[in-house]
Design a protein around this motif. Structure first.
Motif, PDB file in Angstrom:
ATOM      1  N   TYR A  54       0.808  -1.216   0.000  1.00 42.05           N
ATOM      2  CA  TYR A  54       0.000   0.000   0.000  1.00 42.05           C
ATOM      3  C   TYR A  54       0.846   1.272   0.000  1.00 42.05           C
ATOM      4  N   LEU A  55       2.170   1.120   0.014  1.00 40.65           N
ATOM      5  CA  LEU A  55       3.026   2.296  -0.051  1.00 40.65           C
ATOM      6  C   LEU A  55       2.877   2.976  -1.408  1.00 40.65           C
ATOM      7  N   LEU A  56       3.073   4.276  -1.436  1.00 37.47           N
ATOM      8  CA  LEU A  56       2.848   5.043  -2.665  1.00 37.47           C
ATOM      9  C   LEU A  56       3.983   4.890  -3.663  1.00 37.47           C
ATOM     10  N   GLY A  57       5.207   4.751  -3.169  1.00 35.29           N
ATOM     11  CA  GLY A  57       6.342   4.523  -4.056  1.00 35.29           C
ATOM     12  C   GLY A  57       6.490   5.553  -5.171  1.00 35.29           C
ATOM     13  N   SER A  58       6.578   5.060  -6.411  1.00 32.15           N
ATOM     14  CA  SER A  58       6.809   5.936  -7.562  1.00 32.15           C
ATOM     15  C   SER A  58       5.623   6.849  -7.872  1.00 32.15           C
ATOM     16  N   LYS A  59       4.464   6.586  -7.262  1.00 33.13           N
ATOM     17  CA  LYS A  59       3.313   7.470  -7.480  1.00 33.13           C
ATOM     18  C   LYS A  59       3.619   8.897  -7.041  1.00 33.13           C
ATOM     19  N   LEU A  60       4.511   9.034  -6.068  1.00 31.90           N
ATOM     20  CA  LEU A  60       4.830  10.365  -5.554  1.00 31.90           C
ATOM     21  C   LEU A  60       5.383  11.266  -6.656  1.00 31.90           C
ATOM     22  N   LEU A  61       6.245  10.712  -7.496  1.00 26.27           N
ATOM     23  CA  LEU A  61       6.803  11.518  -8.592  1.00 26.27           C
ATOM     24  C   LEU A  61       5.718  11.878  -9.606  1.00 26.27           C
ATOM     25  N   LYS A  62       4.800  10.950  -9.848  1.00 28.51           N
ATOM     26  CA  LYS A  62       3.694  11.242 -10.766  1.00 28.51           C
ATOM     27  C   LYS A  62       2.774  12.307 -10.177  1.00 28.51           C
ATOM     28  N   PHE A  63       2.625  12.312  -8.871  1.00 32.28           N
ATOM     29  CA  PHE A  63       1.794  13.332  -8.222  1.00 32.28           C
ATOM     30  C   PHE A  63       2.341  14.740  -8.479  1.00 32.28           C
ATOM     31  N   CYS A  64       3.666  14.842  -8.591  1.00 38.32           N
ATOM     32  CA  CYS A  64       4.279  16.158  -8.838  1.00 38.32           C
ATOM     33  C   CYS A  64       3.866  16.723 -10.200  1.00 38.32           C
TER      34      CYS A  64
ATOM     35  N   LEU B 254       1.697  22.205  -4.997  1.00 39.72           N
ATOM     36  CA  LEU B 254       0.691  22.198  -6.060  1.00 39.72           C
ATOM     37  C   LEU B 254      -0.348  23.288  -5.837  1.00 39.72           C
ATOM     38  N   LEU B 255      -0.774  23.460  -4.609  1.00 37.01           N
ATOM     39  CA  LEU B 255      -1.764  24.498  -4.311  1.00 37.01           C
ATOM     40  C   LEU B 255      -1.189  25.897  -4.474  1.00 37.01           C
ATOM     41  N   ALA B 256       0.144  25.997  -4.398  1.00 35.39           N
ATOM     42  CA  ALA B 256       0.796  27.294  -4.573  1.00 35.39           C
ATOM     43  C   ALA B 256       1.245  27.531  -6.007  1.00 35.39           C
ATOM     44  N   GLY B 257       1.029  26.529  -6.882  1.00 37.57           N
ATOM     45  CA  GLY B 257       1.403  26.686  -8.288  1.00 37.57           C
ATOM     46  C   GLY B 257       2.878  26.503  -8.579  1.00 37.57           C
ATOM     47  N   VAL B 258       3.589  25.762  -7.732  1.00 37.15           N
ATOM     48  CA  VAL B 258       5.022  25.531  -7.946  1.00 37.15           C
ATOM     49  C   VAL B 258       5.227  24.568  -9.114  1.00 37.15           C
ATOM     50  N   GLU B 259       6.273  24.815  -9.886  1.00 38.40           N
ATOM     51  CA  GLU B 259       6.556  24.011 -11.081  1.00 38.40           C
ATOM     52  C   GLU B 259       7.030  22.598 -10.700  1.00 38.40           C
TER      53      GLU B 259
END
Length: 323
Positions: free
Chosen positions: A18-28, A307-312
């Protein structure tokens, strides 16, 4: 013990799926709403939030679940202490500061560590710290004495140093039979002292605010605080912190706020295990799993804020801790 550890490692093997792993990079690369929907679909944080703007509620729920896992499954008291006891020092400091500044302690208190916040509040209100662990008791008594002394001007930094020194002494003592956890505490203390020395305006300030719970010496901190980058690096020539000091020198000379150095320090535990993650044994899989959960929550917090602040996208990825 072997049978218990075998069972525990089986539990961890399931939870790791259930760990997020590589999803974190996709979230960016996504929007805050898309990240929120993805987490909701997998039941992250028990769906404790209604929108991306309530991400703190989501993270708080997952962190509570992790706390309960640590309380229930920690193989020994050392693991439970390492992951939960630091909050006791934070909470005691918060309650004492609030009492003497007139602030609201409720807004500063972290989730419960090994001691209920209500117990710490009672101790401070009664000015009686008997029953607390010796290191925490002494820190509370020293902080109260400093704040009560009309002939001294106590500032937040002074109180902070008292509790940081006590916290690391407590961790290194409590984990002295667990070489892995003790090494983590020593490295964190040393790296914190190194960063603080680079930030210090005077050598006296660097020494007065040092934790000194690890292997870094006063002489090395003085070499850092004199402002000569080459001398600072030379002082750590035969130290495992040489490359870390080089990073600090680079950030100091470029005028950056030591963000990269702090990320290295905050990732030191995970980075030390990831290279041999397939060879972990005994209690190490438990430690590695908890560290990854903690790092993922820290990274999710960074991702939502950015993301909420609009960072690239690339700027967000550069801020993430190691997982």
């Amino acid at each position: 013990m072997a049978k218990d550890l075998a069972y525990l490692n089986g539990v961890i093997a399931v939870k790791e799926t259930y760990l997020l792993g590589s999803k974190l990079l996709k979230f960016c690369e996504a929007s805050a709403d898309e990240v929120f929907r993805s987490l909701s679909e997998c039941g992250f944080g028990r769906n404790a939030a209604r929108s991306a703007f309530e991400y703190e509620s989501l993270l708080a729920a997952d962190e509570r679940d992790l706390d309960e896992f640590v309380r229930e499954y920690a193989p020994t008291s050392a693991e439970k202490t390492y992951f939960l006891a630091p909050r006791d020092f934070h909470n005691a400091k918060a309650v004492i500061k609030a009492k003497y500044s007139g602030g609201d302690a409720d807004k500063m208190i972290a989730p419960q560590g090994l001691i209920a916040p209500e117990e710490l509040i009672r101790c401070v209100e009664e000015n009686n710290f008997n029953g607390l662990p010796d290191c925490l008791k002494k820190a509370c008594e020293d902080a109260v004495a400093l704040l009560s002394d009309e002939n001294k001007t106590a500032v937040g930094a002074n109180i902070g140093v008292i509790f940081e020194q006590a916290k690391y002494k407590y961790l290194t003592d409590a984990c002295k039979r667990n070489k892995l956890l003790k090494s983590f505490a020593v490295q964190r203390a040393d790296m914190t002292d190194i960063i603080s020395a680079f930030r210090a305006k005077t050598p006296e300030y660097a020494l007065d605010n040092a934790i000194m719970a690890g292997k870094v010496t006063r002489e090395q901190l003085l070499e850092i605080s004199n402002g000569d980058g080459n001398r600072a690096i030379s002082a750590f020539e035969n130290s495992p912190y040489k490359e870390f000091v080089k990073v600090c020198v680079e950030e100091k000379q470029s005028g950056r706020p030591f963000a990269r150095a702090e990320r290295i320090r905050d990732s030191v535990e995970t980075e030390s295990l990831v290279g041999r993650r397939f060879e972990l044994k005994a209690k190490e899989p438990f430690v590695y799993y908890v560290l990854r959960r903690m790092a993922e929550n820290s990274n999710l917090r960074i991702i939502f804020v950015c993301l909420l602040a609009g960072v690239e996208e690339n700027a967000i990825k550069a801020r993430l801790r190691a997982v």
